[in-house]
Design an enzyme around this catalytic site. Structure first.
Site, PDB file in Angstrom:
ATOM      1  N   SER A  86      -5.427   0.037   5.708  1.00  0.00           N
ATOM      2  CA  SER A  86      -5.988  -0.132   7.050  1.00  0.00           C
ATOM      3  C   SER A  86      -4.864  -0.492   8.021  1.00  0.00           C
ATOM      4  CB  SER A  86      -7.090  -1.196   7.014  1.00  0.00           C
ATOM      5  OG  SER A  86      -7.869  -1.142   8.182  1.00  0.00           O
ATOM      6  N   LYS A 129     -21.516  -5.553  27.555  1.00  0.00           N
ATOM      7  CA  LYS A 129     -20.685  -6.735  27.324  1.00  0.00           C
ATOM      8  C   LYS A 129     -20.839  -7.237  25.893  1.00  0.00           C
ATOM      9  CE  LYS A 129     -18.058 -10.237  28.169  1.00  0.00           C
ATOM     10  NZ  LYS A 129     -16.602 -10.038  28.279  1.00  0.00           N
TER      11      LYS A 129
END
Length: 339
Positions: free
Chosen positions: A172, A224
């Protein structure tokens, strides 16, 4: 008092006591740290340079001397002194192999030290020099690992040869860093790949609802907050989070493709990982070799120099970082974004 409320009350009382003790202890450490600082402390950070070649020769010499005696031992020591003099004369003209160790965590905390090491190298390294990064990194937060990869990219941009050695894992965010190198080597059973992005979070909404506990979340901005721990998650929020993950994954793949254009990203950018030998076949890695063997092979042609970034932290800083590390290890099971 309902059982849940009683449990919450007891927990709150315990938490208050614990925080009081921690704050008192932290205040004491702060007083001690200031007292030490007033007395004049040494430089809080410094770059240390270790002669790894000399260390290898010392270890070999100890082994050799343990098996020799008499005239053979004296002859060996005399020959070694001559070789030391010859090496001393070659130091100024030999290319140098700078060795950096990067131990990764979720926040890529070592990126700050890497940043300073790379800056020092850019001021000192010559075109014939090389940098070896011994990378051990299973990934974590996207932004932090992206910054760490950008530090290695600074070396490539200046034409300094960069080799990454993976003895254990580069997955990753770890592979995001490794792919920047001119050459990647890995141990046979090192874990390589995991070119993917994830996010996971528990949701306690139904538990709170069952016990009559309301949770309110107010935001300004349509997206948000996508998913929450305690509120009721929506399909729209899930859709938006998946969209953000796909965008980050696409950015990850483009970054890898820039540095390793021969990779078949449709094959390897699935989030899977592979061990060293298979990673070579897929083009994720260039060769099977441990960092130890790489250094042994380079010792006759290069001056081997290990770089260590030492930071002298106040007791309070160490206490805070230790607590934060423990907290992050727990949170890592709940929320991780790979990259």
């Amino acid at each position: 008092m309902p059982p849940l409320m009683e449990l919450l009350f007891d927990y709150g009382l315990f938490l208050a006591k614990t925080l009081t003790l921690l704050l008192a202890f932290a205040a004491l450490l702060l007083i001690l740290a200031r007292a030490r600082g007033a007395g004049g402390a040494s430089s809080p950070v410094r770059l240390e340079v270790v002669d790894l070649g000399a260390r290898l020769r010392e270890q070999a010499a100890r082994l050799r001397e343990a098996t020799l005696a008499g005239k053979a031992l004296r002859a060996y020591r005399k020959a070694e002194r001559k070789r030391d003099k010859a090496r001393a004369q070659e130091v100024a003209t030999r290319p140098r192999l700078f060795v950096i160790d990067f131990k990764g965590d979720i926040r890529a905390s070592a990126a700050a030290a890497l940043r300073a090491q790379v800056s020092a190298l850019l001021l000192e390294a010559r075109p014939e020099d090389e940098v070896l990064v011994r990378l051990d990194n299973a990934g974590g937060m996207v932004t932090e690992h992206g910054l760490a990869a950008s530090q290695l990219a600074r070396l490539r941009e200046r034409g300094i040869r960069l080799t990454v050695a993976v003895d254990k894992v580069a997955a990753s965010g770890g592979y995001l860093m490794a792919c920047v190198a001119d050459r990647i080597i890995a141990a046979p059973f090192a874990v390589i790949g995991s070119i993917g992005v994830l996010a996971e979070i528990p949701n306690f909404h139904r538990l709170l609802e069952r016990h009559g506990v309301d949770f309110e979340l107010h935001t300004a901005g349509e997206h948000k907050r996508t998913l929450t721990l305690f509120g009721e998650n929506t399909e729209e929020g899930r859709r938006k989070l998946r969209e953000q993950l796909e965008e980050t994954h696409a950015l990850f793949k483009r970054f890898v493709a820039d540095y390793r254009p021969a990779l078949d990203l449709d094959r390897v950018a699935t989030g899977e990982y592979w061990h060293g030998a298979r990673a070579v076949e897929l083009g994720l890695v260039d060769a099977i070799q441990t960092s130890d063997d790489y250094l042994l092979a380079a010792r006759d042609s290069h001056t081997l120099l290990g770089l260590r970034w030492r930071e002298r932290k106040a007791p309070l800083e160490r206490l805070i970082e230790g607590g934060r590390s423990v907290l992050e290890q727990g949170v890592a099971h709940w929320w991780r974004s790979g990259g």
